[in-house]
Motif scaffolding. Structure first.
Motif, short mmCIF file in Angstrom:
data_model
loop_
_atom_site.label_atom_id
_atom_site.label_comp_id
_atom_site.label_asym_id
_atom_site.label_seq_id
_atom_site.Cartn_x
_atom_site.Cartn_y
_atom_site.Cartn_z
N ASP A 1 42.06 4.10 -51.99
CA ASP A 1 42.67 2.84 -52.44
C ASP A 1 43.72 2.34 -51.46
OD1 ASP A 1 41.07 2.83 -54.70
OD2 ASP A 1 42.67 3.51 -56.07
N ARG A 2 44.54 3.24 -50.95
CA ARG A 2 45.58 2.83 -50.00
C ARG A 2 44.99 2.31 -48.69
NH1 ARG A 2 50.42 7.34 -50.45
NH2 ARG A 2 50.64 7.25 -52.72
N VAL A 3 43.85 2.89 -48.29
CA VAL A 3 43.19 2.46 -47.06
C VAL A 3 42.40 1.17 -47.29
CG1 VAL A 3 41.50 3.11 -45.29
CG2 VAL A 3 43.07 4.81 -46.17
N ILE B 1 39.23 1.31 -48.90
CA ILE B 1 37.82 1.65 -48.82
C ILE B 1 37.37 2.28 -50.13
CG2 ILE B 1 37.83 2.00 -46.31
CD1 ILE B 1 38.09 5.02 -46.79
N ALA B 2 36.08 2.36 -50.33
CA ALA B 2 35.54 2.99 -51.53
C ALA B 2 35.78 4.50 -51.47
CB ALA B 2 34.04 2.71 -51.65
N VAL B 3 35.99 5.10 -52.62
CA VAL B 3 36.24 6.54 -52.67
C VAL B 3 35.05 7.31 -52.10
CG1 VAL B 3 35.45 6.90 -55.05
CG2 VAL B 3 37.16 8.43 -54.06
N GLN B 4 33.84 6.80 -52.30
CA GLN B 4 32.65 7.48 -51.78
C GLN B 4 32.67 7.51 -50.25
OE1 GLN B 4 32.59 5.01 -54.03
NE2 GLN B 4 31.61 5.82 -55.87
N VAL B 5 33.17 6.45 -49.65
CA VAL B 5 33.28 6.40 -48.19
C VAL B 5 34.29 7.44 -47.71
CG1 VAL B 5 33.94 4.98 -46.21
CG2 VAL B 5 32.58 3.99 -48.07
N TYR B 6 35.44 7.50 -48.37
CA TYR B 6 36.45 8.50 -48.00
C TYR B 6 35.88 9.91 -48.17
CZ TYR B 6 40.38 11.53 -47.73
OH TYR B 6 41.21 12.57 -47.34
N GLN B 7 35.16 10.13 -49.25
CA GLN B 7 34.58 11.45 -49.48
C GLN B 7 33.66 11.86 -48.33
OE1 GLN B 7 32.84 10.69 -53.31
NE2 GLN B 7 34.52 11.68 -54.40
N ARG B 8 32.91 10.93 -47.79
CA ARG B 8 32.04 11.24 -46.66
C ARG B 8 32.84 11.69 -45.44
NH1 ARG B 8 28.95 6.26 -48.25
NH2 ARG B 8 27.33 7.06 -49.62
N TYR B 9 34.01 11.11 -45.25
CA TYR B 9 34.88 11.53 -44.15
C TYR B 9 35.37 12.95 -44.43
CZ TYR B 9 35.23 6.47 -43.27
OH TYR B 9 34.97 5.14 -43.04
N ASP C 1 40.37 1.87 -36.84
CA ASP C 1 41.41 1.32 -37.70
C ASP C 1 41.54 2.09 -39.01
OD1 ASP C 1 38.88 0.27 -38.40
OD2 ASP C 1 39.76 -1.52 -39.29
N VAL C 2 40.43 2.56 -39.54
CA VAL C 2 40.46 3.35 -40.77
C VAL C 2 41.05 4.73 -40.49
CG1 VAL C 2 39.03 4.39 -42.58
CG2 VAL C 2 38.53 2.07 -41.77
N ALA C 3 40.69 5.33 -39.38
CA ALA C 3 41.25 6.64 -39.01
C ALA C 3 42.77 6.56 -38.86
CB ALA C 3 40.60 7.14 -37.72
N ILE C 4 43.24 5.48 -38.26
CA ILE C 4 44.69 5.29 -38.10
C ILE C 4 45.36 5.16 -39.47
CG2 ILE C 4 46.47 3.68 -37.29
CD1 ILE C 4 44.55 3.16 -34.86
N ALA C 5 44.76 4.37 -40.35
CA ALA C 5 45.33 4.19 -41.69
C ALA C 5 45.38 5.51 -42.46
CB ALA C 5 44.53 3.14 -42.47
N ILE D 1 48.78 7.57 -43.81
CA ILE D 1 48.95 7.95 -45.22
C ILE D 1 49.16 9.46 -45.35
CG2 ILE D 1 47.72 8.13 -47.44
CD1 ILE D 1 46.37 5.40 -46.58
N LEU D 2 48.45 10.22 -44.52
CA LEU D 2 48.55 11.68 -44.60
C LEU D 2 49.62 12.26 -43.69
CD1 LEU D 2 44.75 12.61 -44.81
CD2 LEU D 2 46.39 12.25 -46.68
N ASN D 3 50.47 11.38 -43.14
CA ASN D 3 51.57 11.83 -42.27
C ASN D 3 51.08 12.77 -41.18
OD1 ASN D 3 53.48 10.37 -43.80
ND2 ASN D 3 53.62 12.06 -45.24
N SER D 4 50.05 12.34 -40.50
CA SER D 4 49.44 13.16 -39.46
C SER D 4 49.05 12.26 -38.30
CB SER D 4 48.21 13.87 -40.05
OG SER D 4 47.73 14.83 -39.15
N THR D 5 48.28 12.80 -37.38
CA THR D 5 47.78 12.00 -36.26
C THR D 5 46.25 11.93 -36.36
OG1 THR D 5 47.48 13.88 -34.78
CG2 THR D 5 49.65 12.79 -34.76
N VAL D 6 45.69 10.91 -35.74
CA VAL D 6 44.24 10.78 -35.70
C VAL D 6 43.64 12.01 -35.03
CG1 VAL D 6 42.32 9.44 -34.74
CG2 VAL D 6 44.29 8.26 -35.73
#
Length: 67
Positions: free
Chosen positions: A24-26, A28-36, A46-50, A54-59
């Motif tokens: 939701d914060r990115v 995208i659909a939850v199913q798309v995030y799950q695939r990642y 751009d999605v990887a950066i977002a 959010i996860l306080n990390s780096t790409v």
């Protein structure tokens, strides 16, 4: 790609976030995030950066392939 699964899940869980909250914060659909997270797909830059923000990390930490 399976390395990504553990890194994404570990970071997300460490921050007490659900897959849906991250998706939701990115925007995208939850199913798309799950695939990642399951290592089935890699996000566009751009999605990887977002996600990394959010996860306080780096790409690189989340998505770089370990040799």
């Amino acid at each position: 790609m399976k390395q990504n699964q553990n890194k994404l899940k570990e970071r997300r869980e460490a921050l007490n976030l659900t897959q849906k909250e991250v998706a939701d914060r990115v925007g995208i659909a939850v199913q798309v995030y799950q695939r990642y997270e399951y290592g089935e797909r890699l996000p566009q830059v751009d999605v990887a950066i977002a996600i990394s923000e959010i996860l306080n990390s780096t790409v690189e930490e989340l998505f770089a392939k370990n040799k």
